[in-house]
Design a protein around this motif. Structure first.
Motif, short mmCIF file in Angstrom:
data_model
loop_
_atom_site.label_atom_id
_atom_site.label_comp_id
_atom_site.label_asym_id
_atom_site.label_seq_id
_atom_site.Cartn_x
_atom_site.Cartn_y
_atom_site.Cartn_z
N ARG A 1 39.14 -25.22 -3.50
CA ARG A 1 39.63 -25.75 -2.22
C ARG A 1 40.12 -27.19 -2.39
O ARG A 1 41.14 -27.60 -1.83
CB ARG A 1 38.51 -25.69 -1.18
N GLN A 2 39.38 -27.97 -3.17
CA GLN A 2 39.80 -29.37 -3.40
C GLN A 2 41.10 -29.45 -4.19
O GLN A 2 41.85 -30.42 -4.06
CB GLN A 2 38.68 -30.12 -4.11
N ALA A 3 41.39 -28.43 -4.99
CA ALA A 3 42.65 -28.40 -5.73
C ALA A 3 43.84 -28.12 -4.82
O ALA A 3 44.99 -28.28 -5.23
CB ALA A 3 42.58 -27.35 -6.84
N GLY A 4 43.57 -27.66 -3.61
CA GLY A 4 44.63 -27.42 -2.64
C GLY A 4 45.05 -25.97 -2.51
O GLY A 4 46.01 -25.67 -1.81
N ALA A 5 44.33 -25.06 -3.16
CA ALA A 5 44.68 -23.64 -3.05
C ALA A 5 44.31 -23.12 -1.66
O ALA A 5 43.37 -23.60 -1.01
CB ALA A 5 43.96 -22.83 -4.12
N GLU A 6 45.08 -22.12 -1.21
CA GLU A 6 44.86 -21.52 0.10
C GLU A 6 44.17 -20.17 0.01
O GLU A 6 43.48 -19.75 0.94
CB GLU A 6 46.20 -21.34 0.80
N GLY A 7 44.40 -19.47 -1.08
CA GLY A 7 43.86 -18.12 -1.21
C GLY A 7 43.32 -17.88 -2.60
O GLY A 7 43.54 -18.66 -3.54
N ILE A 8 42.61 -16.76 -2.76
CA ILE A 8 41.95 -16.39 -4.01
C ILE A 8 42.54 -15.11 -4.57
O ILE A 8 42.86 -14.18 -3.83
CB ILE A 8 40.43 -16.21 -3.78
N VAL A 9 42.66 -15.09 -5.88
CA VAL A 9 43.04 -13.90 -6.65
C VAL A 9 41.82 -13.51 -7.48
O VAL A 9 41.32 -14.33 -8.26
CB VAL A 9 44.24 -14.20 -7.57
N THR A 10 41.33 -12.30 -7.31
CA THR A 10 40.12 -11.91 -8.03
C THR A 10 40.07 -10.40 -8.19
O THR A 10 41.02 -9.70 -7.86
CB THR A 10 38.86 -12.45 -7.32
N SER A 11 38.95 -9.91 -8.70
CA SER A 11 38.79 -8.48 -8.97
C SER A 11 37.30 -8.14 -8.90
O SER A 11 36.46 -9.03 -8.73
CB SER A 11 39.35 -8.16 -10.36
#
Length: 400
Positions: free
Chosen positions: A20-30
């Motif tokens: 979140r602190q890096a500025g990402a809005e969403g997550i990519v995962t599995s």
């Protein structure tokens, strides 16, 4: 572009706070613990969504699960093995359960046996940063002199063979083991790992499977899963080969623009598309990446933005993971083409006009080495990459 970040679950050394602190809005995962060929349950998917949306202390993360990467395609499907009917049924059940939980984008790949392959996971750059690297003579030396694959010498140019022989002659047992560990690291985030013997056995399962045969098996797969995805309103996106050429005598069929064109035309559907990885495709100097975005743009459902520095003009060649706006690919030109594609989609009224992207890979810098995280996925290195990409995106969107 929607800014996302790959996360390997609660055990990931890079936390949701970091992301979140890096500025990402969403997550990519599995669901990394589910083996290929088994269906994902709705409960398992729902649990992972909950893990994404809340920190360990229960507070909201402000993040959403935007892309599944990946639902693995089993080797039985790729080789037309006896379990492929059951495995494709499980794959489509996973699609239905993902859709039921609100997920819309599913990344996968069709690479035989191995995912991305590197010879060095900590290649030191002049500034002290550590990068992933694929060294062609080292790879050839492993293939010929360690793995001892039959007829391997036929796959390399004479100058590469000579260099490989010299490298292998200078290795002690520790050097051989380290290289083997780097090359046979398996799938990122997976529990699967290889020994030389198990790897040889897996290679043997592809005996007689040519590129045409692998392509036929992929078409069989697409004809069964794409209609389901279209019915569910999903977007499937195949990741290109990394590196984009044959390895260990195994065919690879998602390496060039022609390969990508075949994919989207063999089963025509808005659900059938591409994960456009600029690092994978950029390892070949004969791939025109910005032009590919312009020509294949409507079929791009997901973006991996990274850069490699090719160390030669041949295919194959050695390369390393460079800064996101460095390397051999003009990533600004690629982003410009993506912005134009998004504007075209929005004008056409496409609900999926915004393409999710993630800063792929990254060099280990500053405090990254202290975390000992997943190779290629450092916190600070990717933060730097995302910041650079975000700046380029904002500038190009402002003038579009």
């Amino acid at each position: 572009m929607r800014q996302t970040w790959r996360w390997f679950g609660p055990a990931d050394k890079v936390t949701l706070w970091d992301i979140r602190q890096a500025g990402a809005e969403g997550i990519v995962t599995s669901l990394y613990h589910v083996p290929p060929g088994q269906a994902w349950s709705r409960a398992g998917i729902r649990k992972r969504i909950g893990e994404v949306e809340r920190h360990a202390d229960g507070t909201p993360s402000g993040l959403t699960l935007d892309v599944i990467e990946s639902i693995p395609v089993s080797e039985a499907i790729k080789t037309a093995g006896p379990e492929r009917e059951a495995h494709v049924a499980a794959w489509t059940e996973s699609l239905r359960n993902c859709a039921a939980e609100g997920i819309r984008v599913i990344c996968y790949n069709f690479m035989p046996v191995l995912d991305w392959t590197r010879t060095d996971l900590k290649h030191r750059r002049p500034n002290g940063a550590l990068a992933l690297r694929y060294d062609l003579p080292d790879f050839a030396a492993f293939d010929i002199h360690v793995l001892a694959r039959k007829d391997a010498v036929q796959d390399y140019a004479p100058d590469v063979l000579a260099e490989a022989a010299g490298r292998a002659a200078g290795w002690d047992e520790a050097a051989r083991d380290k290289l083997a560990g780097n090359i046979l690291a398996g799938l990122p985030g997976s529990v699967e790992r290889w020994t030389l013997d198990s790897f040889r056995a897996r290679l043997a399962s592809y005996d007689g499977i040519t590129a045409d045969a692998l392509r036929a098996n992929m078409e069989w797969f697409l004809r069964r899963v794409v209609p389901v995805a279209e019915e569910l309103g999903l977007r499937l996106c195949c990741h290109p080969d990394d590196p984009p050429w044959a390895l260990f005598g195994l065919p690879r069929i998602m390496s060039t623009e022609a390969d990508c064109r075949w994919l989207v035309e063999v089963v025509k559907s808005p659900a059938n598309g591409i994960t456009f990885c600029t690092g994978s495709l950029g390892a070949r100097g004969d791939n025109d990446l910005a032009g590919m975005v312009r020509r294949l743009g409507p079929h791009i459902h997901f973006l991996h933005l990274r850069n490699v520095r090719r160390e030669g003009d041949t295919v194959p060649c050695s390369f390393f993971e460079d800064d996101h706006l460095g390397g051999s690919t003009d990533l600004v030109a690629v982003i410009r083409a993506v912005v134009a594609e998004q504007n075209r989609r929005r004008a056409a009224g496409r609900a999926d006009w915004q393409i999710p992207m993630r800063p792929d890979h990254g060099q280990e810098i500053l405090t990254d080495a202290e975390r000992v995280g997943t190779p290629g996925y450092p916190a600070v290195g990717r933060l730097k990459g995302l910041a650079e990409l975000r700046g380029a995106m904002m500038a190009l969107q402002a003038v579009a």
